[in-house]
Design an enzyme around this catalytic site. Structure first.
Site, PDB file in Angstrom:
ATOM      1  CG  HIS A  74      -0.153   0.296   2.502  1.00 14.66           C
ATOM      2  ND1 HIS A  74       0.534  -0.682   3.183  1.00 14.66           N
ATOM      3  CD2 HIS A  74       0.056   1.451   3.194  1.00 14.66           C
ATOM      4  CE1 HIS A  74       1.118  -0.147   4.243  1.00 14.66           C
ATOM      5  NE2 HIS A  74       0.847   1.159   4.275  1.00 14.66           N
ATOM      6  CE1 TYR A  76       5.621  11.140   9.332  1.00  8.25           C
ATOM      7  CE2 TYR A  76       4.110  10.196   7.735  1.00  8.25           C
ATOM      8  CZ  TYR A  76       4.845  10.090   8.889  1.00  8.25           C
ATOM      9  OH  TYR A  76       4.790   8.941   9.618  1.00  8.25           O
ATOM     10  N   PRO A 121       5.900  15.048   2.965  1.00  4.85           N
ATOM     11  CG  PRO A 121       3.919  15.066   1.731  1.00  4.85           C
ATOM     12  CD  PRO A 121       4.844  15.956   2.510  1.00  4.85           C
ATOM     13  CB  SER A 122       9.004  10.592   1.590  1.00  2.00           C
ATOM     14  OG  SER A 122       9.644   9.688   0.729  1.00  2.00           O
ATOM     15  CG  HIS A 138       7.191   5.179   1.452  1.00  2.00           C
ATOM     16  ND1 HIS A 138       6.902   6.243   2.275  1.00  2.00           N
ATOM     17  CD2 HIS A 138       7.050   4.066   2.215  1.00  2.00           C
ATOM     18  CE1 HIS A 138       6.609   5.803   3.485  1.00  2.00           C
ATOM     19  NE2 HIS A 138       6.679   4.482   3.473  1.00  2.00           N
TER      20      HIS A 138
HETATM   21  P1  AMP Z   1       4.061   2.937   5.497  1.00  2.00           P
HETATM   22  O1  AMP Z   1       4.579   1.794   4.703  1.00  2.00           O
HETATM   23  O2  AMP Z   1       3.212   3.867   4.699  1.00  2.00           O
HETATM   24  O3  AMP Z   1       3.435   2.478   6.754  1.00  2.00           O
HETATM   25  O4  AMP Z   1       5.302   3.829   5.917  1.00  2.00           O
HETATM   26  C1  AMP Z   1       6.322   3.292   6.709  1.00  2.00           C
HETATM   27  C2  AMP Z   1       6.780   4.345   7.684  1.00  2.00           C
HETATM   28  O5  AMP Z   1       7.376   5.433   7.026  1.00  2.00           O
HETATM   29  C3  AMP Z   1       5.670   4.924   8.536  1.00  2.00           C
HETATM   30  O6  AMP Z   1       5.803   4.448   9.849  1.00  2.00           O
HETATM   31  C4  AMP Z   1       5.923   6.415   8.474  1.00  2.00           C
HETATM   32  O7  AMP Z   1       5.861   6.985   9.755  1.00  2.00           O
HETATM   33  C5  AMP Z   1       7.339   6.497   7.945  1.00  2.00           C
HETATM   34  N1  AMP Z   1       7.720   7.775   7.379  1.00  2.00           N
HETATM   35  C6  AMP Z   1       8.792   8.427   7.830  1.00  2.00           C
HETATM   36  N2  AMP Z   1       8.946   9.592   7.181  1.00  2.00           N
HETATM   37  C7  AMP Z   1       7.945   9.705   6.288  1.00  2.00           C
HETATM   38  C8  AMP Z   1       7.570  10.696   5.328  1.00  2.00           C
HETATM   39  N3  AMP Z   1       8.264  11.822   5.153  1.00  2.00           N
HETATM   40  N4  AMP Z   1       6.491  10.464   4.568  1.00  2.00           N
HETATM   41  C9  AMP Z   1       5.805   9.335   4.731  1.00  2.00           C
HETATM   42  N5  AMP Z   1       6.100   8.347   5.630  1.00  2.00           N
HETATM   43  C10 AMP Z   1       7.171   8.534   6.406  1.00  2.00           C
END
Ligand code: AMP
Length: 282
Positions: free
Chosen positions: A136, A218, A221-222, A224
């Site tokens: 996701h 965030y 936001p990154s 991913h």
């Molecule tokens: P997810 O796979 O979407 O759960 O993302 C994994 C982790 O990336 C989450 O625990 C987020 O807190 C962390 N994360 C750290 N920095 C960022 C950022 N700038 N943008 C989005 N997710 C982030």
């Protein structure tokens, strides 16, 4: 993929798999809380919590015990039941952890890439990474909703996305992330094309979250998609192999270019053990 997911969606599953997660309206409900939710821990909730610590319970007024039945003790967290992960927030009655995200269908090519990521991390930095079982792209943090807000939250989100057009996204590189508590590390594919559309979805979602006094996404936001993860803060170690991971990803991009583009036709939301789908406009 055989291994289990431990990113945002999987965090929800920690709670889903626990004994006290049942849909709203059943005799038991999921229970999570963020710091921002403290406003809503007041009167009725806090007093009930106090009651749970006492052996003799006074009869509750207004039939509240039928809405939030009391149990003798709080659920005990057993990290062994969820790959060593630690809950980010404790179980609390009536709170459901909630995430809005884009679901991504896995492919054999993606699974092969993840296998290479795991081998590199294992041989070069001695880390045993696991693959997620549900891919996701998060569009919100994992926030905590009081259960009686879920329907109106979902209705607001649905309304927002009825007006948002479908879009394409592609992945362009690999990066490493930790969660805020630094209890898990994630290797993710970073979105390249589609960032503007994602940013606009997040902007709308943030407005909606603000109405429910929930934390926005965030500031920087990154976007991913987590493809592998491990317990603990291993960002520094994984950062040392990022050049190799990016090189491998480039090769996969070159050999299977079509595999890394996706048409986003709908967004999803998971709240506790319930899933919702929001189709985008054509
Ligand atoms: P997810 O796979 O979407 O759960 O993302 C994994 C982790 O990336 C989450 O625990 C987020 O807190 C962390 N994360 C750290 N920095 C960022 C950022 N700038 N943008 C989005 N997710 C982030």
């Amino acid at each position: 993929m055989a291994a289990t997911s431990r990113s945002s969606l999987a965090i929800l599953s920690i709670y889903d798999s626990s004994d006290d997660d049942e849909p709203v309206g059943s005799s038991r409900v999921s229970s999570k809380r963020s710091l921002l939710d403290t406003d809503f821990q007041g009167s009725e909730y806090s007093s009930k919590k106090q009651c749970t610590n006492e052996k003799k319970l006074l009869p509750s007024p207004l039939g509240l015990d039928q809405i939030f039945p009391l149990t003798a003790s709080a659920p005990v967290d057993n990290p062994e039941q969820h790959d060593g992960r630690v809950r980010s927030f404790p179980h609390e009655r009536g709170n459901w952890s909630t995430l809005v995200y884009i679901h991504y269908e896995p492919s054999i090519v993606l699974e092969s890439f993840v296998d290479v990521v795991k081998v590199i991390c294992s041989t070069d930095v001695g880390l045993a990474l696991k693959a997620p079982d549900e891919l996701h792209i998060s569009l919100t943090r994992t926030v905590v909703l009081r259960h009686h807000w879920i329907d109106s939250f979902v209705a607001s989100v649905r309304q927002i996305f009825e007006a948002v057009a479908r879009f394409q996204l592609t992945f362009g590189s690999v990066d490493v992330y930790t969660n805020e508590e630094k209890t898990r590390t994630f290797v993710g594919l970073v979105v390249e094309l589609g960032q503007r559309a994602l940013q606009s979805c997040v902007g709308e979602l943030d407005k909606c979250l603000a109405e429910f006094r929930l934390q926005p996404f965030y500031d920087d936001p990154s976007f991913h998609m987590t493809v592998a993860w491990c317990v603990g803060d291993h960002k520094t170690e994984i950062a040392t192999v990022l050049p190799q991971l990016n090189e491998v990803f480039k090769q996969f991009l070159y050999t299977h270019p079509e595999q890394w583009t996706s048409a986003v036709r709908q967004l999803s939301c998971k709240s506790g053990n319930k899933k919702y789908v929001f189709p985008l406009a054509r």
